[in-house]
Design a protein around this motif. Sequence first.
Motif, PDB file in Angstrom:
ATOM      1  N   TYR A 150       0.851  -1.180   0.000  1.00 57.14           N
ATOM      2  CA  TYR A 150       0.000   0.000   0.000  1.00 57.14           C
ATOM      3  C   TYR A 150       0.890   1.233   0.000  1.00 57.14           C
ATOM      4  O   TYR A 150       1.747   1.393   0.875  1.00 57.14           O
ATOM      5  N   GLY A 151       0.729   2.072  -1.021  1.00 59.87           N
ATOM      6  CA  GLY A 151       1.575   3.255  -1.132  1.00 59.87           C
ATOM      7  C   GLY A 151       0.988   4.247  -2.118  1.00 59.87           C
ATOM      8  O   GLY A 151      -0.206   4.221  -2.434  1.00 59.87           O
ATOM      9  N   SER A 152       1.843   5.131  -2.632  1.00 60.06           N
ATOM     10  CA  SER A 152       1.382   6.166  -3.557  1.00 60.06           C
ATOM     11  C   SER A 152       2.553   6.674  -4.384  1.00 60.06           C
ATOM     12  O   SER A 152       3.712   6.345  -4.112  1.00 60.06           O
ATOM     13  N   TYR A 158       6.314   6.388  -1.624  1.00 57.96           N
ATOM     14  CA  TYR A 158       6.169   5.058  -2.214  1.00 57.96           C
ATOM     15  C   TYR A 158       5.526   4.051  -1.270  1.00 57.96           C
ATOM     16  O   TYR A 158       4.476   3.495  -1.556  1.00 57.96           O
ATOM     17  N   THR A 159       6.133   3.779  -0.113  1.00 56.65           N
ATOM     18  CA  THR A 159       5.583   2.781   0.806  1.00 56.65           C
ATOM     19  C   THR A 159       4.839   3.434   1.952  1.00 56.65           C
ATOM     20  O   THR A 159       5.396   4.269   2.663  1.00 56.65           O
ATOM     21  N   PHE A 160       3.588   3.022   2.144  1.00 55.12           N
ATOM     22  CA  PHE A 160       2.897   3.285   3.405  1.00 55.12           C
ATOM     23  C   PHE A 160       3.006   2.038   4.282  1.00 55.12           C
ATOM     24  O   PHE A 160       3.509   2.086   5.383  1.00 55.12           O
ATOM     25  N   CYS A 199      -5.641  -7.328   4.030  1.00 56.45           N
ATOM     26  CA  CYS A 199      -4.975  -6.503   5.038  1.00 56.45           C
ATOM     27  C   CYS A 199      -3.801  -5.752   4.413  1.00 56.45           C
ATOM     28  O   CYS A 199      -3.069  -6.298   3.598  1.00 56.45           O
ATOM     29  N   ALA A 200      -3.642  -4.483   4.817  1.00 53.91           N
ATOM     30  CA  ALA A 200      -2.492  -3.698   4.353  1.00 53.91           C
ATOM     31  C   ALA A 200      -1.305  -3.819   5.291  1.00 53.91           C
ATOM     32  O   ALA A 200      -0.226  -3.305   5.005  1.00 53.91           O
ATOM     33  N   GLY A 201      -1.496  -4.481   6.435  1.00 51.46           N
ATOM     34  CA  GLY A 201      -0.375  -4.846   7.292  1.00 51.46           C
ATOM     35  C   GLY A 201       0.205  -3.732   8.131  1.00 51.46           C
ATOM     36  O   GLY A 201      -0.483  -2.849   8.623  1.00 51.46           O
ATOM     37  N   LYS A 202       1.538  -3.800   8.269  1.00 48.44           N
ATOM     38  CA  LYS A 202       2.286  -2.881   9.122  1.00 48.44           C
ATOM     39  C   LYS A 202       2.975  -1.812   8.270  1.00 48.44           C
ATOM     40  O   LYS A 202       3.242  -2.019   7.084  1.00 48.44           O
ATOM     41  N   ASP A 223      -4.621  -5.852  16.421  1.00 53.98           N
ATOM     42  CA  ASP A 223      -3.231  -6.298  16.283  1.00 53.98           C
ATOM     43  C   ASP A 223      -2.311  -5.200  15.755  1.00 53.98           C
ATOM     44  O   ASP A 223      -1.120  -5.435  15.542  1.00 53.98           O
ATOM     45  N   GLY A 224      -2.882  -4.017  15.492  1.00 54.88           N
ATOM     46  CA  GLY A 224      -2.090  -2.944  14.909  1.00 54.88           C
ATOM     47  C   GLY A 224      -1.914  -3.091  13.418  1.00 54.88           C
ATOM     48  O   GLY A 224      -1.039  -2.440  12.817  1.00 54.88           O
ATOM     49  N   ASP A 225      -2.737  -3.930  12.776  1.00 54.36           N
ATOM     50  CA  ASP A 225      -2.690  -4.099  11.326  1.00 54.36           C
ATOM     51  C   ASP A 225      -3.659  -3.127  10.667  1.00 54.36           C
ATOM     52  O   ASP A 225      -4.784  -2.914  11.146  1.00 54.36           O
ATOM     53  N   LEU A 226      -3.221  -2.567   9.545  1.00 52.52           N
ATOM     54  CA  LEU A 226      -4.006  -1.569   8.833  1.00 52.52           C
ATOM     55  C   LEU A 226      -4.903  -2.223   7.792  1.00 52.52           C
ATOM     56  O   LEU A 226      -4.485  -3.127   7.071  1.00 52.52           O
ATOM     57  N   PHE A 227      -6.130  -1.742   7.711  1.00 55.14           N
ATOM     58  CA  PHE A 227      -7.038  -2.111   6.631  1.00 55.14           C
ATOM     59  C   PHE A 227      -7.440  -0.830   5.913  1.00 55.14           C
ATOM     60  O   PHE A 227      -7.849   0.144   6.548  1.00 55.14           O
ATOM     61  N   VAL A 228      -7.292  -0.810   4.585  1.00 55.90           N
ATOM     62  CA  VAL A 228      -7.652   0.358   3.783  1.00 55.90           C
ATOM     63  C   VAL A 228      -9.099   0.193   3.337  1.00 55.90           C
ATOM     64  O   VAL A 228      -9.486  -0.853   2.816  1.00 55.90           O
ATOM     65  N   LEU A 229      -9.889   1.242   3.544  1.00 52.28           N
ATOM     66  CA  LEU A 229     -11.338   1.139   3.330  1.00 52.28           C
ATOM     67  C   LEU A 229     -11.832   1.965   2.158  1.00 52.28           C
ATOM     68  O   LEU A 229     -13.036   2.123   1.983  1.00 52.28           O
ATOM     69  N   GLY A 230     -10.933   2.487   1.349  1.00 53.29           N
ATOM     70  CA  GLY A 230     -11.357   3.318   0.213  1.00 53.29           C
ATOM     71  C   GLY A 230     -10.956   4.760   0.421  1.00 53.29           C
ATOM     72  O   GLY A 230     -10.262   5.122   1.380  1.00 53.29           O
ATOM     73  N   ARG A 231     -11.400   5.620  -0.471  1.00 50.48           N
ATOM     74  CA  ARG A 231     -11.093   7.036  -0.377  1.00 50.48           C
ATOM     75  C   ARG A 231     -12.038   7.724   0.600  1.00 50.48           C
ATOM     76  O   ARG A 231     -13.175   7.307   0.798  1.00 50.48           O
ATOM     77  N   VAL A 232     -11.550   8.809   1.214  1.00 49.64           N
ATOM     78  CA  VAL A 232     -12.391   9.610   2.087  1.00 49.64           C
ATOM     79  C   VAL A 232     -13.650  10.026   1.324  1.00 49.64           C
ATOM     80  O   VAL A 232     -14.766   9.969   1.844  1.00 49.64           O
ATOM     81  N   ASP A 233     -13.466  10.407   0.075  1.00 51.77           N
ATOM     82  CA  ASP A 233     -14.592  10.858  -0.748  1.00 51.77           C
ATOM     83  C   ASP A 233     -15.502   9.715  -1.182  1.00 51.77           C
ATOM     84  O   ASP A 233     -16.610   9.958  -1.655  1.00 51.77           O
ATOM     85  N   ASP A 234     -15.045   8.453  -1.069  1.00 51.17           N
ATOM     86  CA  ASP A 234     -15.862   7.305  -1.478  1.00 51.17           C
ATOM     87  C   ASP A 234     -16.770   6.786  -0.372  1.00 51.17           C
ATOM     88  O   ASP A 234     -17.638   5.947  -0.615  1.00 51.17           O
TER      89      ASP A 234
END
Length: 519
Positions: A302-304, A308-310, A322-325, A397-408
């Motif tokens: 997961y990045g941009s 580059y890396t998030f 899961c987007a992890g750590k 567990d401190g793992d990140l989940f990406v849920l879409g854009r703020v605008d979405d």
Amino acid sequence: MDLGTLFEFAVERHPRYEALVQGGTRFTYERMNIEINRAASGLQALGIGQGDRILIVLKNRLETVILYWAIQKIGAVYTPINFRMSSEEIKYCIQDADAKAVIYEPVSEQAVLGAIKELSPVKIGVQGALGADISYEGLQDKGSGEPARPEIQDDDVCLMLYTSGTTGRPKGVPRTHKNEYGAAVAHIIQNRYEVQESTIGVMPLYHTMGMRSLLSMAFLNGKLVMTPDYNAQAVLELLEKEKISCVYLVPTIFHDLLYHPEFEKYNLSSLTKLGYAGAAMTNALTEMIFEKFKPAIFVNHYGSSEVYTFSICDYLNRKPGCAGKPGFHQRLRVVVPDPDGNSTPDDVVPPGIPGEIIADLRTSEAFQGYWNRPDATKKAIRDGWYFTGDMGMFDEDGDLFVLGRVDDMIISGGENIHPLEVEDVIAKHPKVAEVAVVGLPDVRWGEIVTAFVVPKDSALTVEEMDAYCKNSDQLSNFKRPRKYVLVKAIPKSPVGKILRRKLRNGEYEELYLKRESVS
């Protein structure tokens, strides 16, 4: 340490290793370096030098890679854009970047020539493109063979990527030698690449994912196999023929490969390291990848373009989607979302609560601001943090989940609903090929959860889908779609991101005349 010098180190290390392949053409590192030097000195002979932006409007072809490294050696700025852009879009990018030269090929010829009627960049044609001041072959002939090497600093810009422009004009993202080196090292470590890996050049070289494949292979004396014209069968053939060991793709391409009717006939035993990014992957597709590819390593990155890396996740077997750590250069927070840009890095939300994901900008991978866009920079960069515009949530567990854009984010009846959690359920239906969920305006609810579905089976009905969602123990009833639209295809960007705004605007081809709502 500049990128051109690092490439020369790779040439000295293993001059006879294969570096670049396209069709019947195969370059070793030594042979490729000769080609690069001729192109670099040819560019200098045209008056192109350090700091000049060079707009690249090419497919993923051998010449694109040669020109990338040639531009690095002379200290210019590789500025790639989508070769499918219109004349108006190309003109905007040329003017915004103040490009000294533009390099194009037949597929982009008409749009480029239309864009530069009132402009005067140096025109370089590839693959016989008309209207150029000089051809790629002429550039090679004009070169002396060895370019003059300027003194290049870590903080000099070497690349400018243009964002996709899903909202308004595309923004230039200047990236330095330090940024690109940091991102390449991160990519190598996080995907556990080794010397002499091999990959396929499918992801566009106007996109951050394509750049990572190009740089990581070069630094490891790996092999990059180019594919100017993408189709799933051609990719499968090359994966087998070239014994490709690793890939870094968007979910759409994994989907295309796995659902190809002849997938099972190809021997892909060399392919052990898989990575994806650029868009969310459904749990159903994740599970199928484990079943069919049996990867030793499977990473969600997961990045941009900007940073580059998030985060990375390499335990998708335990936590699909899961987007992890945070990446090893990175730390992240999730803060109160505010589309108007008034949140601060201290507005942190607790685990289990959705918010906007923000990233620490002290990483070597991070840009320092947009090109000519102080307004956008001010909104995105606050107190040393990059506000991604992405919604996410940390679990226990401190793992990140990406849920879409703020605008979405869908707000229906006062409840926040994130498209991905609904899509994950519907995607597992055996008669569903693809799905995208958006909120459509509704007088009573504000927005109504609407599922746009590409059926795998023509017998699929709205009633069947609704019963499936009602019976799912993974989807609360208030999140269940109240409208289903059967469509021919889900609109996507060139790198596979779902363009939800097009669905909201009615820009799709419906399979049946009437849309179905349910209660």
